[in-house]
Design an enzyme around this catalytic site. Structure first.
Site, PDB file in Angstrom:
ATOM      1  N   ASP A 149      73.443  39.732  25.801  1.00 58.20           N
ATOM      2  CA  ASP A 149      72.189  39.165  25.300  1.00 58.20           C
ATOM      3  C   ASP A 149      72.259  37.640  25.278  1.00 58.20           C
ATOM      4  O   ASP A 149      73.330  37.065  25.074  1.00 58.20           O
ATOM      5  CB  ASP A 149      71.928  39.713  23.890  1.00 58.20           C
ATOM      6  CG  ASP A 149      70.487  39.505  23.453  1.00 58.20           C
ATOM      7  OD1 ASP A 149      69.653  39.128  24.294  1.00 58.20           O
ATOM      8  OD2 ASP A 149      70.205  39.720  22.257  1.00 58.20           O
TER       9      ASP A 149
ATOM     10  N   HIS B 173      69.729  34.328  33.744  1.00 61.71           N
ATOM     11  CA  HIS B 173      70.207  35.607  34.304  1.00 61.71           C
ATOM     12  C   HIS B 173      71.236  35.359  35.404  1.00 61.71           C
ATOM     13  O   HIS B 173      72.233  36.060  35.497  1.00 61.71           O
ATOM     14  CB  HIS B 173      69.044  36.430  34.859  1.00 61.71           C
ATOM     15  CG  HIS B 173      68.080  36.883  33.796  1.00 61.71           C
ATOM     16  ND1 HIS B 173      68.495  37.402  32.598  1.00 61.71           N
ATOM     17  CD2 HIS B 173      66.719  36.885  33.754  1.00 61.71           C
ATOM     18  CE1 HIS B 173      67.434  37.713  31.864  1.00 61.71           C
ATOM     19  NE2 HIS B 173      66.344  37.397  32.534  1.00 61.71           N
TER      20      HIS B 173
ATOM     21  N   LEU C 291      89.213  51.071  37.279  1.00 60.80           N
ATOM     22  CA  LEU C 291      88.210  50.762  36.258  1.00 60.80           C
ATOM     23  C   LEU C 291      86.914  51.461  36.633  1.00 60.80           C
ATOM     24  O   LEU C 291      86.503  51.433  37.795  1.00 60.80           O
ATOM     25  CB  LEU C 291      87.986  49.232  36.230  1.00 60.80           C
ATOM     26  CG  LEU C 291      86.756  48.720  35.460  1.00 60.80           C
ATOM     27  CD1 LEU C 291      86.946  48.910  33.954  1.00 60.80           C
ATOM     28  CD2 LEU C 291      86.512  47.240  35.754  1.00 60.80           C
TER      29      LEU C 291
END
Ligand code: FPP
Length: 245
Positions: free
Chosen positions: A20, A37, A131
């Protein structure tokens, strides 16, 4: 916080992040939200690298919520394009680094081009095992739970399962996250202390870590700090301290 401070024998198996603060980060610089972004993408790369170095097996990132569909179209389009180009640019790297890519959420709502590409990346990385990187896209936890109820009740109706046998495992097995372990550590950046409809079922016993850092400023040392905080907590799962020792 340094890498050395981390106990390598107590690494969380599953870290989830609410990324955020991109918009505020850009605004502080007098720039458009899109600039934030784009900067946030760099943090994503750094944190993935860090998970590989630390041996974290599962990383789940909240990239786009069901509520985010209410943002201006221009911002939605930008985010979708950024996602598409990032995946295209990183597919080789995912395989080179043995990263399995997956998504959770309602992909039907995404533009077809993106949905198809996500599926391609998922298929081409599905054998990787170091991962698991999961992106929550068009994801909402309540919606996920509604879908579980629908699927399970259909199975009851068709006599595939008896209602007496519905337990937590059955619910788990119908969530988008059915192949993932429970979340050990949930991180939210930007100072907000909310869960915002993210993994409500899956964080039942997670440690929650909130930091004021805005997502584009979040770096490896910030992840180390979160992990050290996690390692200093005693996870009792409802038991007493003595029972744990
Ligand atoms: C929250 O900041 C962030 C998002 C809604 C999008 C997350 C996207 C990225 C980090 C970009 C790159 C990601 C990938 C996977 C390529 P916000 O816009 O809510 O910020 P604000 O609360 O300050 O307005």
């Amino acid at each position: 916080m340094s890498f050395e401070k981390i106990d390598k024998n107590n690494i969380p198996h599953h870290v989830a992040v609410i990324m955020d603060g991109n918009g505020r980060w850009a605004k502080k610089r007098g720039m458009k939200r899109e600039y934030g972004h784009r900067a946030g993408r760099k943090s994503v790369k750094k944190i993935i690298e860090s998970c590989l170095e630390l041996g974290i097996k599962n990383l789940t990132l909240y990239a786009f919520s069901t509520e985010n569909w209410n943002r201006p179209k221009i911002e939605i389009d930008f985010l979708m394009q950024l996602l598409f180009l990032s995946l295209k640019g990183e597919l080789k790297n995912l395989n080179k680094n043995n990263i399995k890519f997956d998504t959770i959420g309602n992909l039907n709502r995404l533009p077809k081009k993106i949905g198809n590409y996500l599926e391609k990346v998922r298929l081409e990385t599905k054998k990787n095992s170091k991962l698991t990187l999961t992106l929550a896209l068009s994801y909402g936890s309540r919606n996920e739970i509604v879908n579980v109820v629908r699927e399970v009740s259909d199975k009851v109706k068709n006599n595939i399962i008896s209602s007496k046998n519905i337990d937590e495992t059955v619910i788990n097995d119908h969530l988008y996250t059915r192949n993932l372990p429970d979340v050990d550590l949930l991180i939210r950046t930007s100072g907000e202390k909310r869960i915002s409809n993210f993994l409500l079922w899956q964080i039942a016993y997670s440690e929650l870590y909130f930091t004021k850092k805005l997502w584009p400023d979040f770096r490896k040392k910030d992840l180390y700090k979160a992990i050290v905080s996690y390692q200093n907590r005693e996870r009792r799962f409802g038991k007493t301290s003595e029972q744990i020792k």
